[in-house]
Design a protein around this motif. Sequence first.
Motif, PDB file in Angstrom:
ATOM      1  N   GLU A   1      43.276  73.728  16.514  1.00 26.61           N
ATOM      2  CA  GLU A   1      43.159  73.048  17.798  1.00 26.61           C
ATOM      3  C   GLU A   1      42.797  71.578  17.606  1.00 26.61           C
ATOM      4  OE1 GLU A   1      40.181  75.522  19.459  1.00 26.61           O
ATOM      5  OE2 GLU A   1      41.616  76.830  20.455  1.00 26.61           O
ATOM      6  N   ALA A   2      41.960  71.282  16.614  1.00 33.49           N
ATOM      7  CA  ALA A   2      41.575  69.901  16.342  1.00 33.49           C
ATOM      8  C   ALA A   2      42.775  69.096  15.842  1.00 33.49           C
ATOM      9  CB  ALA A   2      40.441  69.858  15.320  1.00 33.49           C
ATOM     10  N   LYS A   3      43.610  69.715  15.010  1.00 34.60           N
ATOM     11  CA  LYS A   3      44.811  69.026  14.537  1.00 34.60           C
ATOM     12  C   LYS A   3      45.750  68.742  15.699  1.00 34.60           C
ATOM     13  CE  LYS A   3      44.839  70.642   9.777  1.00 34.60           C
ATOM     14  NZ  LYS A   3      45.566  71.365   8.743  1.00 34.60           N
ATOM     15  N   ARG A   4      45.888  69.694  16.618  1.00 33.91           N
ATOM     16  CA  ARG A   4      46.736  69.502  17.796  1.00 33.91           C
ATOM     17  C   ARG A   4      46.172  68.389  18.681  1.00 33.91           C
ATOM     18  NH1 ARG A   4      51.383  69.131  20.054  1.00 33.91           N
ATOM     19  NH2 ARG A   4      51.461  69.877  22.161  1.00 33.91           N
ATOM     20  N   LEU A   5      44.845  68.340  18.816  1.00 37.25           N
ATOM     21  CA  LEU A   5      44.202  67.278  19.586  1.00 37.25           C
ATOM     22  C   LEU A   5      44.508  65.915  18.979  1.00 37.25           C
ATOM     23  CD1 LEU A   5      42.171  66.365  21.812  1.00 37.25           C
ATOM     24  CD2 LEU A   5      40.376  66.710  20.107  1.00 37.25           C
ATOM     25  N   ARG A   6      44.429  65.807  17.678  1.00 39.07           N
ATOM     26  CA  ARG A   6      44.723  64.539  16.984  1.00 39.07           C
ATOM     27  C   ARG A   6      46.178  64.137  17.205  1.00 39.07           C
ATOM     28  NH1 ARG A   6      41.904  60.557  14.855  1.00 39.07           N
ATOM     29  NH2 ARG A   6      40.640  61.979  13.670  1.00 39.07           N
ATOM     30  N   ALA A   7      47.089  65.098  17.121  1.00 38.57           N
ATOM     31  CA  ALA A   7      48.509  64.803  17.330  1.00 38.57           C
ATOM     32  C   ALA A   7      48.754  64.326  18.760  1.00 38.57           C
ATOM     33  CB  ALA A   7      49.349  66.033  17.028  1.00 38.57           C
ATOM     34  N   LEU A   8      48.107  64.963  19.721  1.00 41.38           N
ATOM     35  CA  LEU A   8      48.273  64.545  21.117  1.00 41.38           C
ATOM     36  C   LEU A   8      47.695  63.154  21.364  1.00 41.38           C
ATOM     37  CD1 LEU A   8      47.497  67.873  23.002  1.00 41.38           C
ATOM     38  CD2 LEU A   8      49.702  66.710  22.805  1.00 41.38           C
ATOM     39  N   GLU A   9      46.557  62.846  20.737  1.00 44.76           N
ATOM     40  CA  GLU A   9      45.969  61.511  20.878  1.00 44.76           C
ATOM     41  C   GLU A   9      46.889  60.447  20.288  1.00 44.76           C
ATOM     42  OE1 GLU A   9      42.193  61.963  18.973  1.00 44.76           O
ATOM     43  OE2 GLU A   9      41.195  62.595  20.827  1.00 44.76           O
TER      44      GLU A   9
ATOM     45  N   GLU B   1      50.177  60.666  19.935  1.00 50.57           N
ATOM     46  CA  GLU B   1      51.352  60.555  20.800  1.00 50.57           C
ATOM     47  C   GLU B   1      51.020  59.782  22.075  1.00 50.57           C
ATOM     48  OE1 GLU B   1      54.620  63.398  23.059  1.00 50.57           O
ATOM     49  OE2 GLU B   1      52.890  64.308  22.072  1.00 50.57           O
ATOM     50  N   ASN B   2      49.849  60.024  22.625  1.00 56.97           N
ATOM     51  CA  ASN B   2      49.425  59.320  23.827  1.00 56.97           C
ATOM     52  C   ASN B   2      49.303  57.818  23.574  1.00 56.97           C
ATOM     53  OD1 ASN B   2      48.603  59.054  26.483  1.00 56.97           O
ATOM     54  ND2 ASN B   2      46.448  59.431  26.003  1.00 56.97           N
ATOM     55  N   GLY B   3      48.756  57.438  22.448  1.00 58.02           N
ATOM     56  CA  GLY B   3      48.648  56.022  22.097  1.00 58.02           C
ATOM     57  C   GLY B   3      50.008  55.370  21.942  1.00 58.02           C
ATOM     58  N   ARG B   4      50.930  56.089  21.312  1.00 54.40           N
ATOM     59  CA  ARG B   4      52.280  55.556  21.137  1.00 54.40           C
ATOM     60  C   ARG B   4      52.966  55.366  22.487  1.00 54.40           C
ATOM     61  NH1 ARG B   4      54.081  59.398  18.396  1.00 54.40           N
ATOM     62  NH2 ARG B   4      55.526  60.331  19.872  1.00 54.40           N
ATOM     63  N   LEU B   5      52.806  56.338  23.376  1.00 53.91           N
ATOM     64  CA  LEU B   5      53.422  56.230  24.699  1.00 53.91           C
ATOM     65  C   LEU B   5      52.796  55.101  25.522  1.00 53.91           C
ATOM     66  CD1 LEU B   5      53.806  59.998  25.619  1.00 53.91           C
ATOM     67  CD2 LEU B   5      55.609  58.388  24.982  1.00 53.91           C
ATOM     68  N   LYS B   6      51.509  54.884  25.387  1.00 55.91           N
ATOM     69  CA  LYS B   6      50.854  53.778  26.093  1.00 55.91           C
ATOM     70  C   LYS B   6      51.390  52.430  25.608  1.00 55.91           C
ATOM     71  CE  LYS B   6      46.483  55.832  27.458  1.00 55.91           C
ATOM     72  NZ  LYS B   6      45.023  55.792  27.322  1.00 55.91           N
ATOM     73  N   ARG B   7      51.611  52.305  24.305  1.00 60.08           N
ATOM     74  CA  ARG B   7      52.169  51.058  23.774  1.00 60.08           C
ATOM     75  C   ARG B   7      53.590  50.834  24.290  1.00 60.08           C
ATOM     76  NH1 ARG B   7      49.392  52.771  19.311  1.00 60.08           N
ATOM     77  NH2 ARG B   7      51.237  53.709  18.368  1.00 60.08           N
ATOM     78  N   LEU B   8      54.395  51.909  24.335  1.00 57.76           N
ATOM     79  CA  LEU B   8      55.751  51.787  24.859  1.00 57.76           C
ATOM     80  C   LEU B   8      55.743  51.368  26.320  1.00 57.76           C
ATOM     81  CD1 LEU B   8      57.516  54.911  23.301  1.00 57.76           C
ATOM     82  CD2 LEU B   8      58.007  52.515  22.810  1.00 57.76           C
ATOM     83  N   LEU B   9      54.844  51.942  27.104  1.00 55.38           N
ATOM     84  CA  LEU B   9      54.739  51.580  28.513  1.00 55.38           C
ATOM     85  C   LEU B   9      54.312  50.128  28.671  1.00 55.38           C
ATOM     86  CD1 LEU B   9      54.766  52.375  31.498  1.00 55.38           C
ATOM     87  CD2 LEU B   9      52.379  53.065  31.239  1.00 55.38           C
ATOM     88  N   ALA B  10      53.365  49.676  27.880  1.00 56.71           N
ATOM     89  CA  ALA B  10      52.908  48.293  27.963  1.00 56.71           C
ATOM     90  C   ALA B  10      54.044  47.333  27.615  1.00 56.71           C
ATOM     91  CB  ALA B  10      51.721  48.072  27.028  1.00 56.71           C
ATOM     92  N   ASP B  11      54.823  47.660  26.599  1.00 60.29           N
ATOM     93  CA  ASP B  11      55.965  46.814  26.236  1.00 60.29           C
ATOM     94  C   ASP B  11      56.989  46.768  27.357  1.00 60.29           C
ATOM     95  OD1 ASP B  11      54.874  46.259  23.778  1.00 60.29           O
ATOM     96  OD2 ASP B  11      56.044  47.775  22.700  1.00 60.29           O
ATOM     97  N   ALA B  12      57.275  47.913  27.969  1.00 62.61           N
ATOM     98  CA  ALA B  12      58.248  47.956  29.060  1.00 62.61           C
ATOM     99  C   ALA B  12      57.753  47.162  30.260  1.00 62.61           C
ATOM    100  CB  ALA B  12      58.525  49.402  29.453  1.00 62.61           C
ATOM    101  N   MET B  13      56.462  47.260  30.563  1.00 61.95           N
ATOM    102  CA  MET B  13      55.912  46.512  31.690  1.00 61.95           C
ATOM    103  C   MET B  13      55.944  45.015  31.416  1.00 61.95           C
ATOM    104  SD  MET B  13      52.752  48.981  32.831  1.00 61.95           S
ATOM    105  CE  MET B  13      52.227  47.954  34.173  1.00 61.95           C
ATOM    106  N   LEU B  14      55.710  44.619  30.185  1.00 58.55           N
ATOM    107  CA  LEU B  14      55.767  43.213  29.817  1.00 58.55           C
ATOM    108  C   LEU B  14      57.191  42.682  29.952  1.00 58.55           C
ATOM    109  CD1 LEU B  14      54.083  40.856  28.739  1.00 58.55           C
ATOM    110  CD2 LEU B  14      54.655  41.605  26.438  1.00 58.55           C
TER     111      LEU B  14
END
Length: 88
Positions: free
Chosen positions: A52-60, A62-75
């Motif tokens: 479960e901890a490994k899955r949590l790390r993977a989700l974190e 992925e979430n960071g990567r998606l936030k960066r993509l969203l910030a780039d698109a908004m820019l």
Amino acid sequence: MKRIRFTEEQIIGVLKEAEAGAKTADLARKHGVSEATLYNWKAKYGGLEVSEAKRLRALEDENGRLKRLLADAMLDNAGLKDLLSKKW
């Protein structure tokens, strides 16, 4: 002092020792971390298994990567709006 990074497996192992009845101060001294760190680990990883901890790390991650993509698109979007709003 050199900073030591613990893996999820190691953190969960330390927390299992705490659940088994070891005192927090003794665990902190044994593993070379502060008691506050142990409490933070317990807040984040308390009750989790290693998988479960490994899955949590993977989700974190992925979430960071998606936030960066969203910030780039908004820019890009804001730049295009600026460009189109100017009168030629």
